[in-house]
Enzyme design. Structure first.
Site, mmCIF file in Angstrom:
data_model
loop_
_atom_site.group_PDB
_atom_site.id
_atom_site.type_symbol
_atom_site.label_atom_id
_atom_site.label_comp_id
_atom_site.label_asym_id
_atom_site.label_seq_id
_atom_site.Cartn_x
_atom_site.Cartn_y
_atom_site.Cartn_z
ATOM 1 N N CYS A 154 98.716 43.328 -67.010
ATOM 2 C CA CYS A 154 99.490 41.992 -67.202
ATOM 3 C C CYS A 154 99.954 42.310 -65.755
ATOM 4 O O CYS A 154 99.929 41.101 -65.438
ATOM 5 C CB CYS A 154 100.726 42.780 -68.237
ATOM 6 S SG CYS A 154 101.948 41.626 -68.503
ATOM 7 N N GLU A 212 100.006 44.863 -63.442
ATOM 8 C CA GLU A 212 99.756 46.418 -63.072
ATOM 9 C C GLU A 212 98.382 46.106 -61.741
ATOM 10 O O GLU A 212 98.116 44.657 -61.852
ATOM 11 C CB GLU A 212 98.100 47.423 -63.595
ATOM 12 C CG GLU A 212 99.406 47.821 -64.908
ATOM 13 C CD GLU A 212 99.263 46.596 -66.452
ATOM 14 O OE1 GLU A 212 98.239 45.756 -66.036
ATOM 15 O OE2 GLU A 212 99.785 47.402 -67.410
#
Lengths: 333, 825
Positions: free
Chosen positions: B464, B466
């Site tokens: 998402c 990271e």
């Protein structure tokens, strides 16, 4: 009820029961009704708009009616009121007995009694009662404006004084603009042009860009729509153009159906502008009715409720008129 | 005087216009439809197809596992993967140029019996005609009669729960205070080093493993017991991957034989040639590079449950040499290049993630999966890395209508204006792409955490929000979500939650009605937070240490430099030389800030309320206490550049980073503080009572680092400054901060609007944001879509680090998105 939607027993300008309250305005303290960040349509880049309160004009279409009066005014948003059954914090505080309530429990303001003192505002938990108008010092304005400094740096934005009529507080406006400019902030002013020339000159001297409204070339029509005639405005525009030859001036006309949306109206303005010794930019702004709720909040009637915004075709036609009437550096597409 | 030059009618974004015109799903410009007719055909009716369940992988895995009881875990997984790759059904679709699928034709989900616990604890049942997921009688039979009997008692999840200390288990079982995700997937969001395969081929990796195997010390027990099985598993995996590709080649040849259409026949023969060469050998052309990368991804989906969160890496970098050479030598046109990558996008979109593990059922809404695809940023040397392919990928994102892959653009101080312009224009489409990441924040943070300059410069996005240094970071265990809203409620309730009555969940911090000052409140909050963190650290430690007994990933590991160096599986930490950059998610940041700010202002500073009055109102869920709720709603709020609220935010973050700095994870890593909700703020809010920020019981808590829904009234610049001000910039124990921003299409209309959006992005970079994503959409459109889902079924919105079809979201999440402040001006 007068033509501006106020009870005629309470003239709008000069004004109201609160007349006796001390005017705190000075060169260092101004009366504003809003500071709006991330403004994208009032000058270059991402800007902060400081709205000064009080205007010598009373345009029937005004979308900022809270900017017209020169003193703080009580605003009441009925939608936000949670009613006396839940709350009732305001009524006991009112020394004028101006607050009553309707059958549904929501409060009502008796505008003939209310003196805009603002005591009820502090007590209102839902902010249904607010005060349009706040006194603020020059350093405080500058501090708030500078919070968005990194956005100005990237976007070429800065500070725009708007209103109301910023030049109606000439010393304060001059101070704000000159301070901002000395601190490297781009400056702009939006004005009706209806002020003493000395005031116009003093303020505009510190602006990098001026947005100057011309609403109609027909003086009588102008008076009917705005409450004042247009001679001083046009005279100031010409002098401004002549004295500040390098100043970026953008003339704007709010296109209001039934007032100035004919080809002739716009052609007359364009013709006038094309005769200025140095070109100005010219923008037509379509009328919108977004200000209507604020009339209600001020206990006033919005008289243009039935007026629809000009059609896209109408705007396109008028823009063509402008282009054919004058050789402008730029017209807003 | 005119205040705004706003047009009277709401302006629509290009996406909204398409929906108004009622266009079916397909490439969005006529030119694109003409030039890439193949893709346009493949897209027709794409979302109408039901989702089928791939149970074949589960069957083959189980079959193999039955044969390998007692063997080293890595060997078992190597053999199982090989068994799957050799036997799973394969197919080549009608128009496909890039082949490889981890499931049956069309849209599919994969059943992972090593993780799916819910299917076993609850009775699986066949799907109803209206269900989007198809589960046949036969499927149910396989689950209940074959998979369940074998996997019961052998799952990571059960072992994890059993191994937890009692008090930690109790709080985890409530699911709404700490939600572990360690056992929901095999790995945290990950990114394979695809470039390694493109450059060296699987052959090269196999040779490396063989060489290492030959040079092991035959007397050293560690070499024999640990390294040898690993290398054997790698070699087995390499062979199976090559064989998998060759199966496709063979299928393509046999299809070509029967094919009547000469053009398609030629295409099939080309597919065969490509798959005979890659991924075994280094790629020579752009097409081979794309095919090779895609097959590795396909195998990755079959290997373990991370498919949806495995990124594509810096695709504009590692594909570029092949692209450039092909273009220069006249082998490839831009449209052909787009066609090839879009074949791959379709492959990604076909794999649907369905989470059925407990605690995660509604935590990612809208079939979320990511395949984050990074473009732009700086190169290893710190220079701008943008190239022609970066632009081409943006163009594809503008024209390709599905929400895959999730495009992420890296922005840095010298991002070229034209590239930023292309990004802004793509954002203005209104589908939420690309999401933005800021090098000026992420690179220094990675350096401070121990990355080399080259590694930090070369980070890529996965999952998402990271970011990873792909050959250095070795964290592979899912993180836990913690509920800051619950911490607030426990602070004001002596360690209890209203939902659970008198049960003592947190620590006892005293009767809040006796709190004498804000300091008393703050200390209680910290105490509750520390207790929640204690359990969070504990469960992560248990999950990390236990996992390698259950799960291994030979392919994922062989693509990691350090795993190969140490001859160790990625899950089997600690791996020497690896940086373990883990994190925990703290959800409801703004909810906590606004709640503490409201108590501070109303009870302790202005004394407008007593603590008792406030708490009574909360207990009553503000019923009959609307005046109190209004005071709460109008107290200082985070997101408005108000130091009163923002300083509380800064203190909350500082408290957490100082706490986490004191401890290490099981493998010696950090557990940084991160604010990424995905969609967990909805279920996390659902269990909470009313909070002092004016939020009613059951409503969602705030998401990411975004201000509370509708609380940011001063515009996007004030929000951005607030976010910058709450950051504990002096600490390195920080990670992703997810930020959603909703703008009305009119705010960014025209070329002028594009330029202003560009300067907003530049300033976000100056302010050192981690992440920023936009929804350019009218609120009216969202409300209309709720009422008429059929008309708006193709409407994409940004949810949280990913875009999803609005109509696929739960009503609660739809409401939450509508409530996010729209900045018009």
């Amino acid at each position: 009820m007068d033509v501006w939607g106020r009870d005629s027993s309470r003239p709008l300008r000069g004004c109201m029961n609160s007349q006796t309250r001390k005017d705190k305005r000075s060169a260092d303290v101004g009366l504003i009704f809003n500071i709006q960040k991330f403004s994208l349509h009032d000058g270059t880049g991402i800007r902060t708009l400081v709205f000064l309160k009080g205007c010598p004009l009373l345009c029937t279409w005004c979308s900022n009616p809270e900017g017209q009066c020169f003193v703080p005014e009580l605003a009441y948003n009925r939608n936000k009121c949670i009613g006396i059954h839940e709350c009732d914090h305001c009524r006991p505080l009112c020394e004028m007995d101006a607050i009553t309530h309707a059958a549904d429990g929501k409060v009502e303001i008796n505008r003939t009694l209310c003196n805009d003192c603002g005591k009820c505002v502090d007590a209102c938990p839902s902010k249904a009662l607010t005060l349009f108008g706040e006194y603020i010092t020059v350093p405080d304005v500058i501090r708030i404006v500078e919070e968005d400094g990194s956005f100005y740096a990237r976007s070429g934005g800065g500070l725009t004084l708007s209103g109301g009529e910023p030049i109606s507080q000439p010393e304060f406006s001059t101070n704000v603009l000159s301070t901002a400019r000395s601190r490297g902030i781009d400056t702009a002013v939006e004005t009706t042009g209806f002020c003493e020339w000395d005031a116009v000159r003093s303020v505009c001297e510190h602006a990098n860009q001026v947005f100057f409204d011309v609403k109609s070339m027909d003086s009588e029509k102008h008076r009917a729509g705005t409450g004042v005639s247009n001679e001083l405005i046009l005279e100031n525009l010409v002098r401004l153009r002549k004295e500040f030859r390098k100043l970026r001036i953008t003339v704007r006309t709010p296109v209001v159906p039934g007032f100035n949306d004919s080809r002739e109206d716009i052609a007359a303005i364009a013709d006038f502008l094309s005769r200025l010794p140095i070109p100005v930019q010219y923008e037509l702004l379509p009328y919108h009715g977004f200000g209507e709720p604020k009339y209600q909040q001020l206990g006033r009637k919005y008289l243009l409720g039935d007026v629809k915004p000009p059609s896209q075709e109408c705007m396109a036609t008028l823009r063509r008129v402008v282009i054919s009437e004058m050789n402008l550096t730029r017209t807003e597409a | 005087m005119a205040q705004v030059a706003e047009l009277a009618r709401p302006l629509l974004s290009p996406q909204e216009e398409r929906i108004e015109r009622g266009e079916p799903i397909g490439l969005v410009s006529e030119e694109a439809q003409r030039k890439r007719a193949r893709i346009h055909r493949m897209l027709a009716g794409f979302r109408d197809k039901p989702i089928r369940m791939n149970l074949e992988r589960a069957h083959l895995l189980t079959e193999s596992f039955k044969q390998t009881e007692g063997q080293p875990v890595i060997v078992r997984w190597g053999k199982a993967l090989a068994h799957i790759l050799r036997n799973i059904s394969i197919h080549i679709g009608e128009d496909e140029l890039i082949v490889g699928s981890a499931g049956p034709p069309g849209r599919y989900a994969i059943f992972f019996p090593e993780l799916e616990e819910k299917f076993f604890t609850q009775e699986a049942r066949p799907s109803e005609p209206d269900d989007s997921l198809v589960l046949t009688e036969e499927d149910v039979q396989v689950i209940n009669e074959e998979l369940k009997p074998y996997w019961e008692g052998k799952q990571y999840h059960g072992a994890f729960i059993n191994a937890l200390p009692d008090d930690t288990r109790r709080i985890l079982e409530l699911y709404c205070i700490i939600a572990p995700t360690a056992t929901a997937r095999s790995s945290l969001a990950w990114n394979h080093d695809y470039e390694k395969v493109l450059k060296r081929g699987i052959k090269g990796i196999k040779a490396e493993a063989e060489e290492k195997l030959a040079s092991l010390d035959p007397v050293n027990p560690k070499d024999r017991v640990e390294k040898e099985p690993f290398l054997q598993a790698v070699i087995l995996t390499c062979d199976a991957i090559v064989e998998f590709a060759h199966r496709y080649a063979k299928l393509a040849r046999s299809m070509a034989k029967k094919e009547k259409d000469a053009k398609r026949k030629k295409e099939l023969l080309e597919i065969a040639e490509v798959c005979e060469w890659v991924p075994e050998n280094p790629a020579r052309t752009f097409r081979e590079a794309v095919q090779s990368q895609w097959l590795i991804q396909t195998v990755s989906r079959l290997e373990q449950r991370i498919g949806g969160t495995v990124g594509n890496g810096r695709i504009d970098q590692f594909f570029y040499p092949y692209y450039k050479k092909d273009i220069e030598e006249g082998r490839l046109t831009k449209d052909e290049a787009l066609e090839l990558v879009e074949c791959m996008w379709i492959g990604m979109a076909q794999n649907v993630e369905i989470y059925t593990a407990p605690g995660s059922l509604s935590f990612t809404d809208g079939y979320a999966h990511w395949e984050a695809t990074t473009v732009g940023g700086v190169d290893k040397d710190g220079k701008d890395a943008t190239n022609e392919l970066s632009y081409l990928l943006l163009q594809s994102k503008k024209e390709f209508p599905l929400n895959y892959p999730d495009l992420a653009a890296r922005i840095h101080s010298q991002t070229p204006e034209p590239f930023l312009h292309a990004i802004a224009e793509t954002i203005k489409e209104g589908t939420g792409f690309p999401k933005l990441f800021f090098d000026e924040e992420i690179i220094p943070l990675f350096l401070s955490k121990g990355g080399t300059v080259e590694e930090a410069n070369d980070y890529c996005i996965c999952g998402c929000t990271e970011a990873k240094m792909i050959n250095h970071d070795a964290v592979s265990t899912g993180c836990a979500w913690t509920n800051l809203g619950a911490i607030v409620e426990m602070t004001l309730n002596d360690g209890k939650l209203k939902l659970f009555g008198d049960q003592q969940i947190g620590v006892s911090t005293g009767n809040p009605r006796q709190f004498k000052s804000y300091d008393d409140l703050w200390h209680a909050f910290c105490w509750q937070a520390e207790n929640v963190m204690k359990h969070t650290f504990t469960q992560q430690y248990v999950a990390d240490t236990l996992k390698a007994k259950f799960i291994a990933a030979p392919m994922c590991s062989m693509l990691h430099d350090l795993c190969m160096k140490e001859c160790k599986d990625i899950h089997d930490g600690p791996i020497d030389g690896a940086l373990y950059l883990g994190f925990i998610d703290t959800l409801g940041f703004a909810t906590a800030i606004d709640s503490l700010a409201a108590v501070k202002r109303l009870v302790f500073d202005d004394k407008k309320l007593t603590m008792a009055e406030l708490l009574d109102a909360l207990d009553a869920n503000f019923e009959g206490k609307e005046a109190v709720r209004q005071m709460c709603l109008n107290a200082p709020k985070y997101g408005n550049n108000d130091p009163y609220a923002d300083s509380i935010g800064r203190n909350i973050e500082a408290f957490f980073v100082k706490l986490t700095r004191k401890y290490k994870s099981a493998f010696g890593g950090e557990l940084d503080i991160r604010y990424v909700t995905i969609t967990a703020h909805v279920p996390f809010g659902a269990v909470l009572g009313a909070t002092p920020d004016g939020r009613k019981a059951g409503e969602p808590i705030a998401e990411g680092v975004s201000p509370s829904q509708g609380a940011d009234k001063k515009g996007p610049t004030a929000s951005l400054v607030s976010i910058a001000n709450t950051k504990a910039s002096g600490y390195k124990e920080r990670a992703a901060r997810l930020l959603n921003m909703k703008l009305s299409p009119s705010a960014v209309a025209g070329p002028e609007g594009t330029r202003k959006l560009m300067s907003l992005i530049r300033t976000a970079c100056d302010l050192k944001m981690w992440h920023l994503q936009f929804n350019i959409i009218n609120k009216e459109t969202l409300i209309a879509a709720q009422k008429d889902p059929e008309k708006y079924r193709n409407l994409l919105v940004r949810v949280a680090g990913y875009s999803a079809y609005f109509v696929d979201l739960t009503p609660q999440l739809q409401d939450e998105i509508i409530k996010r402040t729209e900045h018009a001006f």
